[in-house]
Design a protein around this motif. Sequence first.
Motif, PDB file in Angstrom:
ATOM      1  N   GLU A   6       0.800  -1.228   0.000  1.00  0.00           N
ATOM      2  CA  GLU A   6       0.000   0.000   0.000  1.00  0.00           C
ATOM      3  C   GLU A   6       0.838   1.287   0.000  1.00  0.00           C
ATOM      4  OE1 GLU A   6      -3.242  -0.021  -0.526  1.00  0.00           O
ATOM      5  OE2 GLU A   6      -2.999  -2.191  -0.696  1.00  0.00           O
ATOM      6  N   GLU A   7       2.127   1.175   0.238  1.00  0.00           N
ATOM      7  CA  GLU A   7       2.997   2.344   0.302  1.00  0.00           C
ATOM      8  C   GLU A   7       3.106   3.015  -1.070  1.00  0.00           C
ATOM      9  OE1 GLU A   7       4.883   3.724   3.073  1.00  0.00           O
ATOM     10  OE2 GLU A   7       3.336   2.535   4.070  1.00  0.00           O
ATOM     11  N   THR A   8       3.224   4.345  -1.051  1.00  0.00           N
ATOM     12  CA  THR A   8       3.352   5.111  -2.296  1.00  0.00           C
ATOM     13  C   THR A   8       4.677   5.875  -2.317  1.00  0.00           C
ATOM     14  OG1 THR A   8       2.286   7.062  -1.358  1.00  0.00           O
ATOM     15  CG2 THR A   8       0.853   5.435  -2.471  1.00  0.00           C
ATOM     16  N   ALA A   9       5.009   6.364  -3.493  1.00  0.00           N
ATOM     17  CA  ALA A   9       6.239   7.145  -3.657  1.00  0.00           C
ATOM     18  C   ALA A   9       6.240   8.357  -2.735  1.00  0.00           C
ATOM     19  CB  ALA A   9       6.398   7.571  -5.108  1.00  0.00           C
ATOM     20  N   ALA A  10       5.104   9.028  -2.598  1.00  0.00           N
ATOM     21  CA  ALA A  10       5.023  10.227  -1.763  1.00  0.00           C
ATOM     22  C   ALA A  10       5.355   9.929  -0.307  1.00  0.00           C
ATOM     23  CB  ALA A  10       3.633  10.845  -1.856  1.00  0.00           C
ATOM     24  N   GLY A  11       5.111   8.707   0.132  1.00  0.00           N
ATOM     25  CA  GLY A  11       5.344   8.347   1.520  1.00  0.00           C
ATOM     26  C   GLY A  11       6.798   8.171   1.897  1.00  0.00           C
ATOM     27  N   CYS A  12       7.675   7.968   0.921  1.00  0.00           N
ATOM     28  CA  CYS A  12       9.078   7.741   1.291  1.00  0.00           C
ATOM     29  C   CYS A  12      10.078   8.497   0.425  1.00  0.00           C
ATOM     30  CB  CYS A  12       9.393   6.255   1.310  1.00  0.00           C
ATOM     31  SG  CYS A  12       9.493   5.482  -0.294  1.00  0.00           S
ATOM     32  N   MET A  13       9.587   9.329  -0.477  1.00  0.00           N
ATOM     33  CA  MET A  13      10.507  10.075  -1.346  1.00  0.00           C
ATOM     34  C   MET A  13      11.232  11.174  -0.575  1.00  0.00           C
ATOM     35  SD  MET A  13       7.886  12.430  -3.527  1.00  0.00           S
ATOM     36  CE  MET A  13       6.987  13.780  -2.770  1.00  0.00           C
ATOM     37  N   THR A  14      12.319  11.631  -1.128  1.00  0.00           N
ATOM     38  CA  THR A  14      13.031  12.792  -0.606  1.00  0.00           C
ATOM     39  C   THR A  14      12.385  14.021  -1.239  1.00  0.00           C
ATOM     40  OG1 THR A  14      15.072  11.531  -0.406  1.00  0.00           O
ATOM     41  CG2 THR A  14      15.273  13.939  -0.487  1.00  0.00           C
ATOM     42  N   ARG A  15      11.907  14.923  -0.410  1.00  0.00           N
ATOM     43  CA  ARG A  15      11.179  16.096  -0.919  1.00  0.00           C
ATOM     44  C   ARG A  15      12.096  17.270  -1.241  1.00  0.00           C
ATOM     45  NH1 ARG A  15       5.815  15.116  -0.385  1.00  0.00           N
ATOM     46  NH2 ARG A  15       5.249  13.430   1.023  1.00  0.00           N
ATOM     47  N   GLU A  16      13.190  17.385  -0.519  1.00  0.00           N
ATOM     48  CA  GLU A  16      14.157  18.464  -0.768  1.00  0.00           C
ATOM     49  C   GLU A  16      15.136  17.962  -1.822  1.00  0.00           C
ATOM     50  OE1 GLU A  16      14.114  21.558   0.700  1.00  0.00           O
ATOM     51  OE2 GLU A  16      12.212  20.943   1.606  1.00  0.00           O
ATOM     52  N   VAL A  17      14.835  18.217  -3.074  1.00  0.00           N
ATOM     53  CA  VAL A  17      15.622  17.673  -4.176  1.00  0.00           C
ATOM     54  C   VAL A  17      16.631  18.701  -4.668  1.00  0.00           C
ATOM     55  CG1 VAL A  17      15.531  16.613  -6.458  1.00  0.00           C
ATOM     56  CG2 VAL A  17      13.623  16.311  -4.872  1.00  0.00           C
ATOM     57  N   LYS A  18      17.854  18.259  -4.820  1.00  0.00           N
ATOM     58  CA  LYS A  18      18.876  19.105  -5.430  1.00  0.00           C
ATOM     59  C   LYS A  18      18.835  18.850  -6.927  1.00  0.00           C
ATOM     60  CE  LYS A  18      21.752  19.258  -1.374  1.00  0.00           C
ATOM     61  NZ  LYS A  18      23.063  19.030  -0.800  1.00  0.00           N
ATOM     62  N   THR A  19      18.874  19.925  -7.693  1.00  0.00           N
ATOM     63  CA  THR A  19      18.794  19.823  -9.142  1.00  0.00           C
ATOM     64  C   THR A  19      19.977  20.533  -9.782  1.00  0.00           C
ATOM     65  OG1 THR A  19      17.501  21.855  -9.355  1.00  0.00           O
ATOM     66  CG2 THR A  19      16.266  19.788  -9.046  1.00  0.00           C
ATOM     67  N   VAL A  20      20.126  20.314 -11.079  1.00  0.00           N
ATOM     68  CA  VAL A  20      21.112  21.034 -11.881  1.00  0.00           C
ATOM     69  C   VAL A  20      20.399  21.612 -13.085  1.00  0.00           C
ATOM     70  CG1 VAL A  20      23.065  19.608 -11.129  1.00  0.00           C
ATOM     71  CG2 VAL A  20      21.792  18.950 -13.171  1.00  0.00           C
ATOM     72  N   THR A  21      21.083  22.510 -13.775  1.00  0.00           N
ATOM     73  CA  THR A  21      20.542  23.064 -15.014  1.00  0.00           C
ATOM     74  C   THR A  21      21.322  22.502 -16.191  1.00  0.00           C
ATOM     75  OG1 THR A  21      22.027  24.963 -15.072  1.00  0.00           O
ATOM     76  CG2 THR A  21      19.952  25.209 -13.817  1.00  0.00           C
ATOM     77  N   ARG A  22      20.812  22.723 -17.368  1.00  0.00           N
ATOM     78  CA  ARG A  22      21.525  22.231 -18.547  1.00  0.00           C
ATOM     79  C   ARG A  22      22.854  22.945 -18.748  1.00  0.00           C
ATOM     80  NH1 ARG A  22      18.165  22.171 -23.443  1.00  0.00           N
ATOM     81  NH2 ARG A  22      16.256  22.314 -22.285  1.00  0.00           N
ATOM     82  N   GLU A  23      23.032  24.129 -18.124  1.00  0.00           N
ATOM     83  CA  GLU A  23      24.275  24.888 -18.260  1.00  0.00           C
ATOM     84  C   GLU A  23      25.356  24.461 -17.265  1.00  0.00           C
ATOM     85  OE1 GLU A  23      21.260  26.582 -17.851  1.00  0.00           O
ATOM     86  OE2 GLU A  23      20.963  26.862 -20.006  1.00  0.00           O
ATOM     87  N   THR A  24      25.009  23.608 -16.309  1.00  0.00           N
ATOM     88  CA  THR A  24      25.994  23.146 -15.321  1.00  0.00           C
ATOM     89  C   THR A  24      27.126  22.427 -16.049  1.00  0.00           C
ATOM     90  OG1 THR A  24      24.232  22.841 -13.685  1.00  0.00           O
ATOM     91  CG2 THR A  24      26.320  21.715 -13.257  1.00  0.00           C
ATOM     92  N   GLU A  25      28.357  22.840 -15.758  1.00  0.00           N
ATOM     93  CA  GLU A  25      29.515  22.208 -16.395  1.00  0.00           C
ATOM     94  C   GLU A  25      29.896  20.922 -15.677  1.00  0.00           C
ATOM     95  OE1 GLU A  25      32.783  24.903 -16.857  1.00  0.00           O
ATOM     96  OE2 GLU A  25      31.778  25.951 -18.512  1.00  0.00           O
TER      97      GLU A  25
END
Length: 141
Positions: A6-25
Amino acid sequence: MYRFIEETAAGCMTREVKTVTRETEMHSLLGLFERDKFNAYPVTEDAHVIGLVTKFDFLNCFAFAPAQMVPRYEALMSRTVADIMNPAFIYVSGVTKLTRVLQLMVEHRTQSIPVIEGERLAGIISREDVMRSLRKCATDD
């Protein structure tokens, strides 16, 4: 174990996500991989996920092939995420059952899957998140 079904992705995902942009070298991306110990970063533009870049994508740039000469290290490291990211990536929604997330991870041999709600990044779920949920559900039964 029944609780895991019964567990869902929302129940155990990491909410504070670090991202990059396409310009990141690549220099910066390497530093992020080393610092954060993540296996993947969602690539965002205007708060929308446009791709995923993984350690595998990074390392693939340095793979030798008979038909391909590998450029000098500095030339490769000045490339950007746009050059190596995968714009066709697997993602799930918050209501996706963890059993499905696990199935996708195994089938596609992926370590992290972005969680997208509407067109926005809501979180990311990793193998470790799924394993933690499995352990918790097994000990709660």
